[in-house]
Write a protein that holds these residues in place. Structure first.
Motif, PDB file in Angstrom:
ATOM      1  N   GLN A   4      43.325  44.470 -53.088  1.00  0.00           N
ATOM      2  CA  GLN A   4      43.995  43.906 -54.252  1.00  0.00           C
ATOM      3  C   GLN A   4      45.300  43.235 -53.840  1.00  0.00           C
ATOM      4  O   GLN A   4      46.120  43.820 -53.131  1.00  0.00           O
ATOM      5  CB  GLN A   4      44.271  44.993 -55.291  1.00  0.00           C
ATOM      6  N   GLY A   5      45.496  41.991 -54.285  1.00  0.00           N
ATOM      7  CA  GLY A   5      46.700  41.242 -53.968  1.00  0.00           C
ATOM      8  C   GLY A   5      46.527  39.802 -54.394  1.00  0.00           C
ATOM      9  O   GLY A   5      45.515  39.439 -54.995  1.00  0.00           O
ATOM     10  N   ASP A   6      47.515  38.961 -54.073  1.00  0.00           N
ATOM     11  CA  ASP A   6      47.410  37.542 -54.400  1.00  0.00           C
ATOM     12  C   ASP A   6      48.028  36.712 -53.293  1.00  0.00           C
ATOM     13  O   ASP A   6      48.622  37.243 -52.348  1.00  0.00           O
ATOM     14  CB  ASP A   6      48.038  37.223 -55.757  1.00  0.00           C
ATOM     15  N   VAL A   7      47.887  35.399 -53.402  1.00  0.00           N
ATOM     16  CA  VAL A   7      48.303  34.522 -52.317  1.00  0.00           C
ATOM     17  C   VAL A   7      49.819  34.489 -52.154  1.00  0.00           C
ATOM     18  O   VAL A   7      50.326  34.257 -51.054  1.00  0.00           O
ATOM     19  CB  VAL A   7      47.732  33.100 -52.526  1.00  0.00           C
ATOM     20  N   HIS A   8      50.579  34.765 -53.216  1.00  0.00           N
ATOM     21  CA  HIS A   8      52.040  34.760 -53.093  1.00  0.00           C
ATOM     22  C   HIS A   8      52.535  35.965 -52.296  1.00  0.00           C
ATOM     23  O   HIS A   8      53.485  35.855 -51.522  1.00  0.00           O
ATOM     24  CB  HIS A   8      52.696  34.725 -54.465  1.00  0.00           C
ATOM     25  N   GLY A   9      51.910  37.106 -52.499  1.00  0.00           N
ATOM     26  CA  GLY A   9      52.271  38.303 -51.737  1.00  0.00           C
ATOM     27  C   GLY A   9      51.261  38.606 -50.653  1.00  0.00           C
ATOM     28  O   GLY A   9      51.002  39.777 -50.343  1.00  0.00           O
ATOM     29  N   LEU A  10      50.713  37.568 -50.078  1.00  0.00           N
ATOM     30  CA  LEU A  10      49.573  37.714 -49.177  1.00  0.00           C
ATOM     31  C   LEU A  10      49.853  38.661 -48.011  1.00  0.00           C
ATOM     32  O   LEU A  10      49.018  39.493 -47.655  1.00  0.00           O
ATOM     33  CB  LEU A  10      49.172  36.333 -48.646  1.00  0.00           C
ATOM     34  N   PHE A  11      51.045  38.554 -47.411  1.00  0.00           N
ATOM     35  CA  PHE A  11      51.310  39.324 -46.199  1.00  0.00           C
ATOM     36  C   PHE A  11      51.778  40.744 -46.482  1.00  0.00           C
ATOM     37  O   PHE A  11      52.134  41.482 -45.565  1.00  0.00           O
ATOM     38  CB  PHE A  11      52.271  38.548 -45.303  1.00  0.00           C
ATOM     39  N   ASP A  12      51.744  41.115 -47.757  1.00  0.00           N
ATOM     40  CA  ASP A  12      51.880  42.524 -48.107  1.00  0.00           C
ATOM     41  C   ASP A  12      50.574  43.260 -47.873  1.00  0.00           C
ATOM     42  O   ASP A  12      50.566  44.494 -47.763  1.00  0.00           O
ATOM     43  CB  ASP A  12      52.279  42.677 -49.581  1.00  0.00           C
ATOM     44  N   VAL A  13      49.473  42.516 -47.803  1.00  0.00           N
ATOM     45  CA  VAL A  13      48.163  43.169 -47.720  1.00  0.00           C
ATOM     46  C   VAL A  13      47.309  42.722 -46.535  1.00  0.00           C
ATOM     47  O   VAL A  13      46.318  43.372 -46.206  1.00  0.00           O
ATOM     48  CB  VAL A  13      47.362  42.974 -49.036  1.00  0.00           C
ATOM     49  N   VAL A  14      47.657  41.593 -45.892  1.00  0.00           N
ATOM     50  CA  VAL A  14      46.871  41.135 -44.737  1.00  0.00           C
ATOM     51  C   VAL A  14      47.815  40.706 -43.612  1.00  0.00           C
ATOM     52  O   VAL A  14      49.016  40.526 -43.807  1.00  0.00           O
ATOM     53  CB  VAL A  14      45.932  39.953 -45.086  1.00  0.00           C
ATOM     54  N   GLU A  15      47.241  40.514 -42.449  1.00  0.00           N
ATOM     55  CA  GLU A  15      48.010  40.167 -41.263  1.00  0.00           C
ATOM     56  C   GLU A  15      48.311  38.671 -41.210  1.00  0.00           C
ATOM     57  O   GLU A  15      47.445  37.842 -41.448  1.00  0.00           O
ATOM     58  CB  GLU A  15      47.211  40.561 -40.016  1.00  0.00           C
ATOM     59  N   ARG A  16      49.542  38.349 -40.865  1.00  0.00           N
ATOM     60  CA  ARG A  16      49.916  36.958 -40.653  1.00  0.00           C
ATOM     61  C   ARG A  16      49.307  36.475 -39.330  1.00  0.00           C
ATOM     62  O   ARG A  16      49.404  37.147 -38.304  1.00  0.00           O
ATOM     63  CB  ARG A  16      51.440  36.835 -40.594  1.00  0.00           C
ATOM     64  N   GLY A  17      48.688  35.289 -39.352  1.00  0.00           N
ATOM     65  CA  GLY A  17      48.103  34.730 -38.143  1.00  0.00           C
ATOM     66  C   GLY A  17      46.913  35.503 -37.601  1.00  0.00           C
ATOM     67  O   GLY A  17      46.662  35.491 -36.397  1.00  0.00           O
ATOM     68  N   GLY A  18      46.160  36.136 -38.494  1.00  0.00           N
ATOM     69  CA  GLY A  18      45.077  36.996 -38.027  1.00  0.00           C
ATOM     70  C   GLY A  18      43.670  36.494 -38.297  1.00  0.00           C
ATOM     71  O   GLY A  18      42.701  37.226 -38.046  1.00  0.00           O
ATOM     72  N   TYR A  19      43.518  35.239 -38.761  1.00  0.00           N
ATOM     73  CA  TYR A  19      42.205  34.796 -39.212  1.00  0.00           C
ATOM     74  C   TYR A  19      41.796  33.455 -38.614  1.00  0.00           C
ATOM     75  O   TYR A  19      42.617  32.569 -38.396  1.00  0.00           O
ATOM     76  CB  TYR A  19      42.180  34.725 -40.748  1.00  0.00           C
ATOM     77  N   ASP A  20      40.501  33.346 -38.360  1.00  0.00           N
ATOM     78  CA  ASP A  20      39.934  32.111 -37.818  1.00  0.00           C
ATOM     79  C   ASP A  20      39.670  31.083 -38.907  1.00  0.00           C
ATOM     80  O   ASP A  20      39.564  29.889 -38.626  1.00  0.00           O
ATOM     81  CB  ASP A  20      38.622  32.413 -37.088  1.00  0.00           C
ATOM     82  N   ALA A  21      39.541  31.550 -40.135  1.00  0.00           N
ATOM     83  CA  ALA A  21      39.324  30.655 -41.276  1.00  0.00           C
ATOM     84  C   ALA A  21      39.880  31.308 -42.526  1.00  0.00           C
ATOM     85  O   ALA A  21      39.806  32.538 -42.677  1.00  0.00           O
ATOM     86  CB  ALA A  21      37.838  30.342 -41.455  1.00  0.00           C
ATOM     87  N   VAL A  22      40.437  30.490 -43.397  1.00  0.00           N
ATOM     88  CA  VAL A  22      40.946  30.972 -44.684  1.00  0.00           C
ATOM     89  C   VAL A  22      40.355  30.124 -45.792  1.00  0.00           C
ATOM     90  O   VAL A  22      40.400  28.890 -45.739  1.00  0.00           O
ATOM     91  CB  VAL A  22      42.483  30.913 -44.749  1.00  0.00           C
ATOM     92  N   LEU A  23      39.797  30.803 -46.799  1.00  0.00           N
ATOM     93  CA  LEU A  23      39.286  30.132 -47.989  1.00  0.00           C
ATOM     94  C   LEU A  23      40.304  30.325 -49.105  1.00  0.00           C
ATOM     95  O   LEU A  23      40.743  31.456 -49.366  1.00  0.00           O
ATOM     96  CB  LEU A  23      37.948  30.724 -48.423  1.00  0.00           C
ATOM     97  N   CYS A  24      40.682  29.244 -49.749  1.00  0.00           N
ATOM     98  CA  CYS A  24      41.598  29.290 -50.887  1.00  0.00           C
ATOM     99  C   CYS A  24      40.939  28.476 -52.000  1.00  0.00           C
ATOM    100  O   CYS A  24      41.226  27.291 -52.183  1.00  0.00           O
ATOM    101  CB  CYS A  24      42.961  28.723 -50.490  1.00  0.00           C
ATOM    102  N   HIS A  25      40.016  29.103 -52.704  1.00  0.00           N
ATOM    103  CA  HIS A  25      39.175  28.416 -53.683  1.00  0.00           C
ATOM    104  C   HIS A  25      39.534  28.856 -55.098  1.00  0.00           C
ATOM    105  O   HIS A  25      39.520  30.048 -55.407  1.00  0.00           O
ATOM    106  CB  HIS A  25      37.698  28.727 -53.426  1.00  0.00           C
ATOM    107  N   GLY A  26      39.862  27.889 -55.952  1.00  0.00           N
ATOM    108  CA  GLY A  26      40.150  28.207 -57.344  1.00  0.00           C
ATOM    109  C   GLY A  26      41.407  29.045 -57.526  1.00  0.00           C
ATOM    110  O   GLY A  26      41.493  29.837 -58.468  1.00  0.00           O
ATOM    111  N   VAL A  27      42.382  28.856 -56.631  1.00  0.00           N
ATOM    112  CA  VAL A  27      43.621  29.634 -56.659  1.00  0.00           C
ATOM    113  C   VAL A  27      44.812  28.791 -57.100  1.00  0.00           C
ATOM    114  O   VAL A  27      45.604  29.201 -57.952  1.00  0.00           O
ATOM    115  CB  VAL A  27      43.900  30.250 -55.268  1.00  0.00           C
ATOM    116  N   LEU A  28      44.954  27.606 -56.541  1.00  0.00           N
ATOM    117  CA  LEU A  28      46.159  26.804 -56.746  1.00  0.00           C
ATOM    118  C   LEU A  28      46.360  26.400 -58.203  1.00  0.00           C
ATOM    119  O   LEU A  28      47.485  26.133 -58.627  1.00  0.00           O
ATOM    120  CB  LEU A  28      46.123  25.547 -55.873  1.00  0.00           C
ATOM    121  N   GLU A  29      45.291  26.341 -58.974  1.00  0.00           N
ATOM    122  CA  GLU A  29      45.407  25.990 -60.386  1.00  0.00           C
ATOM    123  C   GLU A  29      46.239  27.018 -61.149  1.00  0.00           C
ATOM    124  O   GLU A  29      46.824  26.717 -62.186  1.00  0.00           O
ATOM    125  CB  GLU A  29      44.023  25.910 -61.048  1.00  0.00           C
ATOM    126  N   TYR A  30      46.279  28.258 -60.654  1.00  0.00           N
ATOM    127  CA  TYR A  30      46.822  29.366 -61.433  1.00  0.00           C
ATOM    128  C   TYR A  30      48.117  29.959 -60.876  1.00  0.00           C
ATOM    129  O   TYR A  30      48.738  30.776 -61.545  1.00  0.00           O
ATOM    130  CB  TYR A  30      45.763  30.473 -61.538  1.00  0.00           C
TER     131      TYR A  30
END
Length: 240
Positions: free
Chosen positions: A77-103
């Protein structure tokens, strides 16, 4: 979403080949109940889904279990604004950001966080609501004042009753991606025709759905049609 999936799958295959591995670490921000996460995990990749809704994450858990990929999908549980409270910075080969920026309150920050979650040369897949598609839809429905309002409104909204808080042009999205340190590789229009064609026409004629999907794929990369698409997809690669 066939256009988005085809493009995304090719990007994941290319990234895996470049790294010499069969398994990538993929982050799906706002991934909800796992529409893309299940598909990505089905390719053998590890997927972390971040979503603010407990109900969506519960549905995700059930869905991945039914698809037999529960061992490769993790929801948090989390959101893109507080992303690094829940996941690692620089830890992914791909990031999907679908249907997020509208909100989100700050789309630029959202894209920056998505980019910062990537490893060097990682792939960013961004999907957001398109301004042109909404303007065209309101005009074709006879709501001409609302269509004009969407054109002039800074957020691309056609009125108080508009359920979408924000829409984008292709130029706005590519500017956000570039500013976040991601090189734009491709832009695609999504649902250029599908939301305008009456469902009865598609259902009544044999083969019409396949023909419509082929038409969508053919038009997706053409700027003239991107400008009237319901959604816009941007694929990019993080600069080293």
């Amino acid at each position: 979403m066939a256009v988005v999936w085809d493009v995304l799958k090719d990007a994941l295959d290319s990234r895996a080949k470049a790294k010499g591995t069969d398994t990538l670490d993929v982050l799906d921000t706002g991934g909800g109940s796992g529409n893309f996460a299940v598909l990505v995990a089905g390719l053998g990749h590890r997927v972390t889904v971040v979503d603010p809704s407990p109900n969506a994450l519960f549905a995700l858990e059930r869905r991945v279990a039914e698809a037999g990929v529960a061992d490769r999908v993790h929801g948090v549980q989390g959101d893109v604004h507080g992303l690094f409270d829940v996941v690692e910075r620089g830890g992914y080969d791909a990031v999907l950001c679908h249907g997020v920026l509208e909100y989100v309150d700050d789309p630029a920050e959202g894209v920056r966080n998505a980019a910062e979650a990537l490893r060097p040369s990682g792939a960013l897949s961004l999907l957001a609501a398109g301004l042109g598609g909404a303007v065209l839809a309101r005009a074709l429905a006879g709501h001409f004042s609302e269509a004009r309002q969407a054109l002039s409104d800074p957020a691309g909204r056609w009125g108080e009753g508009d359920p979408v808080p924000r829409r984008f042009t292709a130029e706005q999205l590519t500017d956000l991606v570039s500013a976040a340190g991601v090189e734009v590789g491709a832009v695609h229009g999504v649902r250029v025709f599908a939301d305008l064609v009456p469902g009865a026409l598609v259902d009544a004629e044999p083969g019409a759905l396949d023909a419509l999907l082929q038409l969508e794929a053919a038009a997706a990369e053409l700027p003239a049609f991107q400008s009237v698409a319901t959604q816009l997809h941007v694929l990019g690669e993080k600069r080293r």
